[in-house]
Design a protein around this motif. Structure first.
Motif, short mmCIF file in Angstrom:
data_model
loop_
_atom_site.label_atom_id
_atom_site.label_comp_id
_atom_site.label_asym_id
_atom_site.label_seq_id
_atom_site.Cartn_x
_atom_site.Cartn_y
_atom_site.Cartn_z
N MET A 1 38.36 51.75 21.54
CA MET A 1 38.00 50.84 22.64
C MET A 1 36.72 51.34 23.31
O MET A 1 36.64 52.49 23.73
CB MET A 1 39.13 50.78 23.67
CG MET A 1 38.87 49.85 24.83
SD MET A 1 40.33 49.63 25.87
CE MET A 1 40.55 51.32 26.48
N SER A 2 35.71 50.50 23.40
CA SER A 2 34.43 50.91 23.94
C SER A 2 34.47 50.99 25.47
O SER A 2 35.25 50.29 26.13
CB SER A 2 33.33 49.93 23.53
OG SER A 2 33.49 48.70 24.19
N ALA A 3 33.62 51.86 26.01
CA ALA A 3 33.54 51.99 27.46
C ALA A 3 33.05 50.71 28.10
O ALA A 3 33.50 50.33 29.19
CB ALA A 3 32.62 53.16 27.82
N ASP A 4 32.15 50.00 27.42
CA ASP A 4 31.62 48.75 27.97
C ASP A 4 32.72 47.71 28.14
O ASP A 4 32.81 47.04 29.17
CB ASP A 4 30.53 48.19 27.05
CG ASP A 4 29.24 49.00 27.12
OD1 ASP A 4 29.11 49.82 28.05
OD2 ASP A 4 28.38 48.81 26.23
N ASP A 7 35.08 48.79 30.97
CA ASP A 7 34.44 48.59 32.27
C ASP A 7 34.38 47.11 32.64
O ASP A 7 34.59 46.75 33.82
CB ASP A 7 33.02 49.17 32.25
CG ASP A 7 33.00 50.69 32.20
OD1 ASP A 7 34.05 51.31 32.46
OD2 ASP A 7 31.93 51.26 31.91
N ALA A 8 34.11 46.25 31.66
CA ALA A 8 34.02 44.81 31.94
C ALA A 8 35.37 44.26 32.37
O ALA A 8 35.46 43.47 33.32
CB ALA A 8 33.52 44.07 30.70
N VAL A 9 36.43 44.67 31.69
CA VAL A 9 37.77 44.20 32.05
C VAL A 9 38.17 44.75 33.41
O VAL A 9 38.74 44.03 34.25
CB VAL A 9 38.79 44.59 30.96
CG1 VAL A 9 40.21 44.29 31.42
CG2 VAL A 9 38.49 43.84 29.67
N ALA A 10 37.89 46.01 33.65
CA ALA A 10 38.25 46.61 34.95
C ALA A 10 37.50 45.93 36.09
O ALA A 10 38.09 45.68 37.16
CB ALA A 10 37.93 48.11 34.93
N ALA A 11 36.24 45.61 35.87
CA ALA A 11 35.47 44.92 36.92
C ALA A 11 36.05 43.54 37.20
O ALA A 11 36.18 43.12 38.36
CB ALA A 11 34.01 44.81 36.49
N ASP A 189 37.84 44.89 21.30
CA ASP A 189 37.92 45.96 22.30
C ASP A 189 38.31 45.42 23.68
O ASP A 189 39.03 46.08 24.43
CB ASP A 189 36.59 46.71 22.41
CG ASP A 189 36.39 47.70 21.27
OD1 ASP A 189 37.31 47.82 20.44
OD2 ASP A 189 35.34 48.35 21.23
N SER A 190 37.83 44.23 24.02
CA SER A 190 38.14 43.69 25.33
C SER A 190 39.62 43.31 25.43
O SER A 190 40.22 43.41 26.50
CB SER A 190 37.26 42.47 25.63
OG SER A 190 37.44 41.46 24.66
#
Length: 421
Positions: A1-4, A7-11, A189-190
């Motif tokens: 799972m990519s950091a991008d 981060d997008a899901v968390a945001a 990944d998302s």
């Protein structure tokens, strides 16, 4: 799972969480105004939505997407009108009571049951643009915020629906438009990120079928995220010895109106006394359809419950097998299929009773198609998905009524009326 992706899901989850109180505190009238606003905007924003959907369709076709999946991806004026009609119907449905009294307790107390929103609910679903609106509407009606993630093939359509329909309608009704978020990054990944953040998204609805959904449910369990999901589907229809031939033909036809959906006819069981007189005609009728449908006959080279809707090369197929009785048909449906839905065609009440008593799946049908196992067809409500877990809780089509938490509250009997809102 990519950091991008994470981060997008968390945001998105943080934004939804911050906006959640706007929905939780809204009166029912305001919630329903938002739903009616969504219905109106499906008409006024039609051109932008269809243009985005045409883009998705063209890309998917060029990438070799199968006909059944392309049908699920497609939007047109008729489908937009149907989506709008469903929103208006949902707006007219009375919401669940926020409070109800269970019983009196000693000491001049009463026990009440209060319903509370979950907060933020995630949803991962296949490339079906209408589901973006279906799920968003269910979350809004249940007064939950949400984070939605669709298959990449439908992302342009989903963005158009969110930006021209959902968010503007929320804002117009005086609600925070950030309450429903869409993950706008492509790739698996998302989806993995969506089921990996229990502190932000405690519950995720998983729509779709196959290994992908199973693996997401497993990942969610590892992270302590609850899910409502089914990974496999496939409708079963049993033709009993006492089946009416005309009804049987009609129900076979009704079960195959769409090949890419989970509740379509997948496995046809035929009483062995009818096999030689009935099956050749069924095979011929299937072959004469458009598109032509192949019959997988004994000896089978695959499991009897193999779900053809997940096979892009073989989706136009129905498995046909003989059984000796209604009880045997029900037991086979229990043991060899996902347990989504099964039906019996018979004029014998005794056979129907035997079949329905033995079949333990989510939906059971007598002289009716398994295609009815759909939120709107069955309950007159859009659904967020279908849950086939064999545990207590919402099972079958999951609607807004299932998306709340139960809380027990004990209060003085003489003061209870003061809490009614």
């Amino acid at each position: 799972m990519s950091a991008d992706s994470s981060d997008a899901v968390a945001a998105a989850a943080r934004a939804a969480r911050a906006a959640a109180p706007s929905l939780a505190a809204a009166p029912a009238k305001t919630i329903d105004e938002a739903l009616r606003g969504m219905a109106r905007r499906l008409g006024t924003a039609r051109d932008a939505i269809l243009a985005a959907n045409h883009e998705d369709q063209a890309t998917a076709a060029a990438d070799g997407m199968s006909g059944g999946l392309l049908d699920r991806l497609k939007l047109d004026e008729t489908r937009l009108e149907a989506m709008a009609a469903q929103l208006d119907i949902l707006a007219d449905v009375a919401g669940e009571p926020a409070q109800r009294t269970i019983r009196a307790l000693d000491g001049d107390l009463v026990l009440q049951e209060w319903r509370r929103p979950v907060g933020v609910i995630g949803a991962n679903y296949e490339a079906r643009p209408n589901v973006t609106v279906d799920v968003a509407s269910q979350l809004i009606k249940s007064q939950n915020a949400g984070v939605l993630r669709t298959g990449s093939a439908a992302l342009a359509s989903a963005v158009a629906l969110m930006d021209t329909v959902v968010a503007p309608a929320l804002a117009e009704a005086g609600l925070d438009p950030a309450a429903v978020q869409l993950v706008r990054t492509r790739g698996r990944d998302s989806a993995e990120a969506l089921v990996s953040q229990p502190g932000l998204i405690p519950l995720v609805i998983l729509r779709g079928s196959g290994d992908s959904t199973r693996s997401l449910a497993e990942r969610a369990a590892l992270h302590g995220v609850r899910t409502l999901a089914h990974a496999d589907g496939g409708g079963v229809l049993y033709l009993d010895a006492a089946a009416d031939p005309a009804k049987a033909a009609a129900l076979i036809d009704a079960g195959l109106d769409r090949l890419g959906v989970c509740n379509r006819l997948n496995l046809l069981l035929v009483h062995e006394s009818l096999w030689s007189s009935t099956v050749p005609g069924i095979v011929s009728a299937l072959a004469a359809r458009t598109p032509s449908i192949a019959a997988s006959l004994p000896p089978h080279s695959h499991a009897l419950g193999y779900e053809w809707a997940l096979d892009s090369a073989g989706e136009a197929t129905v498995t046909i097998a003989p059984v000796p009785s209604a009880l045997a048909a029900a037991q086979l449906a229990n043991d060899a299929t996902s347990g989504l839905a099964a039906g019996i065609v018979t004029e014998s009440a005794a056979a129907a009773r035997e079949f329905l008593a033995a079949y333990a799946g989510t939906g059971a049908f007598w002289n009716a198609t398994t295609r009815l196992l759909d939120g709107f067809k069955l309950l007159a409500l859009p659904e967020t998905g279908i849950n086939i877990d064999r545990v207590p809780g919402p099972r079958g089509p999951v609607t807004f009524r299932d998306l709340s938490l139960r809380q027990y509250v004990v209060v003085p009997a003489a003061r209870a009326a003061e809490l009614a809102g």
